[in-house]
Design a protein around this motif. Structure first.
Motif, PDB file in Angstrom:
ATOM      1  N   ILE A 282      -4.548   3.458   7.461  1.00  0.00           N
ATOM      2  CA  ILE A 282      -4.193   2.519   6.528  1.00  0.00           C
ATOM      3  C   ILE A 282      -3.222   1.689   7.360  1.00  0.00           C
ATOM      4  CG2 ILE A 282      -3.082   1.961   4.456  1.00  0.00           C
ATOM      5  CD1 ILE A 282      -3.974   5.344   4.795  1.00  0.00           C
TER       6      ILE A 282
ATOM      7  N   LEU B 272      -3.825   6.856  -2.732  1.00  0.00           N
ATOM      8  CA  LEU B 272      -3.104   5.686  -2.418  1.00  0.00           C
ATOM      9  C   LEU B 272      -3.298   4.571  -3.298  1.00  0.00           C
ATOM     10  CD1 LEU B 272      -2.852   3.838   0.162  1.00  0.00           C
ATOM     11  CD2 LEU B 272      -5.269   3.568   0.566  1.00  0.00           C
TER      12      LEU B 272
ATOM     13  N   TRP C 188      -6.699   0.069   3.400  1.00  0.00           N
ATOM     14  CA  TRP C 188      -7.498   1.333   3.931  1.00  0.00           C
ATOM     15  C   TRP C 188      -8.573   0.692   4.720  1.00  0.00           C
ATOM     16  CZ3 TRP C 188     -10.596   5.102  -0.006  1.00  0.00           C
ATOM     17  CH2 TRP C 188     -11.301   6.071   0.954  1.00  0.00           C
TER      18      TRP C 188
ATOM     19  N   HIS D  40      -2.846   0.305  -4.099  1.00  0.00           N
ATOM     20  CA  HIS D  40      -2.833  -1.086  -3.336  1.00  0.00           C
ATOM     21  C   HIS D  40      -2.371  -1.938  -4.453  1.00  0.00           C
ATOM     22  CE1 HIS D  40      -5.710   0.363  -0.438  1.00  0.00           C
ATOM     23  NE2 HIS D  40      -6.169   1.168  -1.354  1.00  0.00           N
TER      24      HIS D  40
ATOM     25  N   HIS E 140       0.994  -1.122   0.048  1.00  0.00           N
ATOM     26  CA  HIS E 140       0.060  -0.051   0.024  1.00  0.00           C
ATOM     27  C   HIS E 140       0.835   1.280   0.069  1.00  0.00           C
ATOM     28  CE1 HIS E 140      -3.089  -3.038   0.979  1.00  0.00           C
ATOM     29  NE2 HIS E 140      -2.345  -3.203   2.365  1.00  0.00           N
TER      30      HIS E 140
ATOM     31  N   VAL F 185       1.186   5.480   0.011  1.00  0.00           N
ATOM     32  CA  VAL F 185       0.413   6.881   0.224  1.00  0.00           C
ATOM     33  C   VAL F 185       1.213   7.893  -0.358  1.00  0.00           C
ATOM     34  CG1 VAL F 185      -0.494   8.242   1.969  1.00  0.00           C
ATOM     35  CG2 VAL F 185      -0.512   5.850   2.322  1.00  0.00           C
TER      36      VAL F 185
END
Length: 238
Positions: free
Chosen positions: A137, A117, A142, A119, A106, A108
């Motif tokens: 997160i 964000l 999230w 993934h 993940h 950010v």
């Protein structure tokens, strides 16, 4: 389980606040934040050479990484996820990469104007823009529900925390929450953790970052003593 909390309030003097807790094996060597890469500031992982959180002071951007769940990359050709925060902080986006060479993550990207964000679960990539509000997160992603005990406990506290009017603070309430709000490491809600593993290794929270982004500047505080809210030092501005 690493944790990133993001508070977005577009009309506030400080529109974005990010808290990052890094969890790792205690024996993995690292250096505290500095300009270890030209124009980029962050802590350096000495094992793989990357970072868990990178800041581009000139651009006013930060990238923060959490490990994800999913299909691992093949050992042959695998790249370190620690280069990803450096890339998004420098470029303001996730560049075109062969993501099949990275384990799940993940990622950010935080700026004064908001946060995005990404993934990656080893098979597919998702991209989201975080709306105004308080978000957390963790390694599962999230968390928007209350199933995760850590999120259920901490998100309302971060949402209610008094937002400083200026970068110079006071930041005491945020520092207290960022360092675990006094919860014991074994508490299932704990954000600052420590685990003694059967093989003799220790896994736990090694550091905490407190980052504030505004259109005119930023504040970057850091501590390698993650249970002590008084131990933060100023990284930026110097």
């Amino acid at each position: 389980m690493c944790t990133v909390a993001v508070s977005i309030e577009p009309d506030a003097e400080i529109p974005l606040i990010l808290v990052g807790v890094r969890d790792e094996f205690t024996g993995r060597p690292w250096l505290p934040p500095a300009e270890h890469w030209p124009g980029l500031v962050g802590g350096r992982d000495l094992q793989a050479g990357g970072t868990w959180l990178a800041v581009d002071p000139a651009a006013g951007r930060a990238g923060a990484l959490l490990n994800g769940h999913g299909v691992l990359a093949p050992a042959s050709g695998r790249r370190s996820r620690g280069e990803l925060p450096l890339l998004v902080a420098a470029e303001g986006r996730l560049p075109d990469l062969d993501l099949g060479r990275y384990d799940p993550f993940h990622l950010v990207l935080a700026e004064a104007g908001g946060a995005r964000l990404w993934h990656w679960d080893g098979t597919g990539l998702r991209h989201e823009r975080l709306p105004a509000g308080t978000h957390m997160i963790v390694n599962s992603g999230w968390e928007q529900g209350e199933e995760n005990e850590r999120v259920a406990f901490f998100r309302p506290l971060f949402a209610k925390a008094a937002r400083p009017a200026t970068l110079d603070g006071p930041w005491r309430e945020w520092a207290f929450l960022a360092t675990g709000a006094g919860l014991a490491a074994e508490d299932p809600r704990a954000m600052i953790v420590r685990r003694e593993l059967p093989d003799g290794r220790t896994y736990g929270s090694l550091s905490v970052t407190l980052l504030a982004l505004t259109p005119g500047g930023m504040r970057y505080d850091f501590t390698g003593d993650p249970r002590d809210p008084e131990s933060f030092r100023r990284v930026l501005p110097e």
